[in-house]
Design a protein around this motif. Structure first.
Motif, PDB file in Angstrom:
ATOM      1  N   VAL A   2       0.826  -1.197   0.000  1.00 21.24           N
ATOM      2  CA  VAL A   2       0.000   0.000   0.000  1.00 21.24           C
ATOM      3  C   VAL A   2       0.866   1.255   0.000  1.00 21.24           C
ATOM      4  N   GLN A   3       0.366   2.289  -0.668  1.00 22.92           N
ATOM      5  CA  GLN A   3       0.978   3.612  -0.628  1.00 22.92           C
ATOM      6  C   GLN A   3      -0.111   4.619  -0.296  1.00 22.92           C
ATOM      7  N   LEU A   4       0.298   5.845  -0.053  1.00 24.81           N
ATOM      8  CA  LEU A   4      -0.643   6.939   0.118  1.00 24.81           C
ATOM      9  C   LEU A   4      -0.622   7.801  -1.136  1.00 24.81           C
ATOM     10  N   ILE A   5      -1.797   8.143  -1.629  1.00 22.08           N
ATOM     11  CA  ILE A   5      -1.935   8.950  -2.834  1.00 22.08           C
ATOM     12  C   ILE A   5      -2.334  10.363  -2.429  1.00 22.08           C
ATOM     13  N   GLU A   6      -1.496  11.325  -2.808  1.00 21.66           N
ATOM     14  CA  GLU A   6      -1.757  12.719  -2.482  1.00 21.66           C
ATOM     15  C   GLU A   6      -2.224  13.466  -3.727  1.00 21.66           C
ATOM     16  N   SER A   7      -3.032  14.481  -3.503  1.00 19.41           N
ATOM     17  CA  SER A   7      -3.417  15.400  -4.570  1.00 19.41           C
ATOM     18  C   SER A   7      -3.798  16.727  -3.944  1.00 19.41           C
ATOM     19  N   GLY A   8      -3.928  17.770  -4.789  1.00 20.87           N
ATOM     20  CA  GLY A   8      -4.467  19.028  -4.308  1.00 20.87           C
ATOM     21  C   GLY A   8      -3.462  20.119  -4.038  1.00 20.87           C
ATOM     22  N   GLY A   9      -2.183  19.872  -4.332  1.00 24.39           N
ATOM     23  CA  GLY A   9      -1.223  20.965  -4.230  1.00 24.39           C
ATOM     24  C   GLY A   9      -1.376  21.905  -5.411  1.00 24.39           C
ATOM     25  N   GLY A  10      -0.474  22.889  -5.495  1.00 22.61           N
ATOM     26  CA  GLY A  10      -0.525  23.800  -6.633  1.00 22.61           C
ATOM     27  C   GLY A  10       0.078  25.143  -6.329  1.00 22.61           C
ATOM     28  N   LEU A  11      -0.199  26.094  -7.221  1.00 19.37           N
ATOM     29  CA  LEU A  11       0.290  27.462  -7.102  1.00 19.37           C
ATOM     30  C   LEU A  11      -0.858  28.359  -6.673  1.00 19.37           C
ATOM     31  N   VAL A  12      -0.614  29.168  -5.653  1.00 19.97           N
ATOM     32  CA  VAL A  12      -1.654  30.059  -5.145  1.00 19.97           C
ATOM     33  C   VAL A  12      -1.016  31.368  -4.723  1.00 19.97           C
ATOM     34  N   GLN A  13      -1.783  32.441  -4.781  1.00 20.63           N
ATOM     35  CA  GLN A  13      -1.284  33.742  -4.351  1.00 20.63           C
ATOM     36  C   GLN A  13      -1.309  33.837  -2.830  1.00 20.63           C
ATOM     37  N   PRO A  14      -0.477  34.695  -2.255  1.00 25.30           N
ATOM     38  CA  PRO A  14      -0.541  34.910  -0.800  1.00 25.30           C
ATOM     39  C   PRO A  14      -1.956  35.290  -0.373  1.00 25.30           C
ATOM     40  N   GLY A  15      -2.376  34.691   0.748  1.00 23.39           N
ATOM     41  CA  GLY A  15      -3.739  34.902   1.231  1.00 23.39           C
ATOM     42  C   GLY A  15      -4.736  33.897   0.698  1.00 23.39           C
ATOM     43  N   GLY A  16      -4.318  33.100  -0.268  1.00 24.15           N
ATOM     44  CA  GLY A  16      -5.211  32.123  -0.873  1.00 24.15           C
ATOM     45  C   GLY A  16      -5.312  30.843  -0.075  1.00 24.15           C
ATOM     46  N   SER A  17      -6.006  29.858  -0.656  1.00 18.26           N
ATOM     47  CA  SER A  17      -6.278  28.593   0.030  1.00 18.26           C
ATOM     48  C   SER A  17      -6.021  27.413  -0.896  1.00 18.26           C
ATOM     49  N   LEU A  18      -5.651  26.293  -0.280  1.00 13.60           N
ATOM     50  CA  LEU A  18      -5.544  25.011  -0.962  1.00 13.60           C
ATOM     51  C   LEU A  18      -6.018  23.928   0.001  1.00 13.60           C
ATOM     52  N   ARG A  19      -6.396  22.784  -0.569  1.00  6.92           N
ATOM     53  CA  ARG A  19      -6.825  21.668   0.269  1.00  6.92           C
ATOM     54  C   ARG A  19      -6.276  20.360  -0.270  1.00  6.92           C
ATOM     55  N   PRO A  20      -5.009  20.051   0.058  1.00 10.45           N
ATOM     56  CA  PRO A  20      -4.472  18.754  -0.346  1.00 10.45           C
ATOM     57  C   PRO A  20      -5.216  17.617   0.356  1.00 10.45           C
TER      58      PRO A  20
END
Length: 119
Positions: A2-20
Motif C-alpha cells: 500500500v501507498q498513500l496517494i496525495e493530490s491538491g497541491g498547486g500554485l496560489v497567491q498569498p492569502g489564498g487557500s488550498l486543500r491537499p
C-alpha cells in the motif's frame, strides 16, 4: 503493497487557500492516524499537523490557518490551508498508520505534493 496517494497541491497567491488530500492506494486499508509534513530544500522535514481519532495538533506556524480533517466515508484525510504565506511554500507529505483487518501498518508515506505560494 500500500501507498498513500496525495493530490491538491498547486500554485496560489498569498492569502489564498488550498486543500491537499491523502488516501490509501488500496481501499481495504483504513487510516488510523495521519501526519502532514512539509519540506523545503536544504531543510529538515517539519511536522505540520496530526490527527488521531478526533484529536488534532498543529505546528505553531500554522495554527489558526490550517485544519486537518478525516473523512471516514471516503477514507481520506484533508489539510485545509487558508491565509497562505510565501513561507508555506514546500513539498507536503502525508504519513499514516493504516489498519488492515486489525493489523497496523506503520509509517506509510505519500509521494509529496508541491505547494507554491507566490504572487
Amino acid at each position: 503493497q500500500v501507498q498513500l496517494i496525495e493530490s491538491g497541491g498547486g500554485l496560489v497567491q498569498p492569502g489564498g487557500s488550498l486543500r491537499p488530500s491523502c488516501t490509501p492506494s488500496r481501499s481495504i486499508y483504513t487510516i488510523n492516524t495521519m501526519n502532514w509534513y512539509r519540506q523545503v530544500p536544504g531543510k529538515q522535514r517539519e511536522l505540520v499537523a496530526h490527527i488521531i481519532g478526533g484529536s488534532t495538533n498543529y505546528a505553531d506556524s500554522v495554527k489558526g490557518r490550517f485544519t486537518i480533517s478525516k473523512d471516514d466515508a471516503n477514507n481520506t484525510v484533508y489539510l485545509e490551508m487558508n491565509s497562505l504565506k510565501s513561507e508555506d511554500t514546500a513539498v507536503y507529505y502525508c504519513n499514516a498508520d493504516l489498519n488492515l483487518a486489525g493489523m497496523t501498518i506503520r509509517g506509510v508515506w505519500g509521494q509529496g505534493t508541491q505547494v507554491t505560494v507566490s504572487s
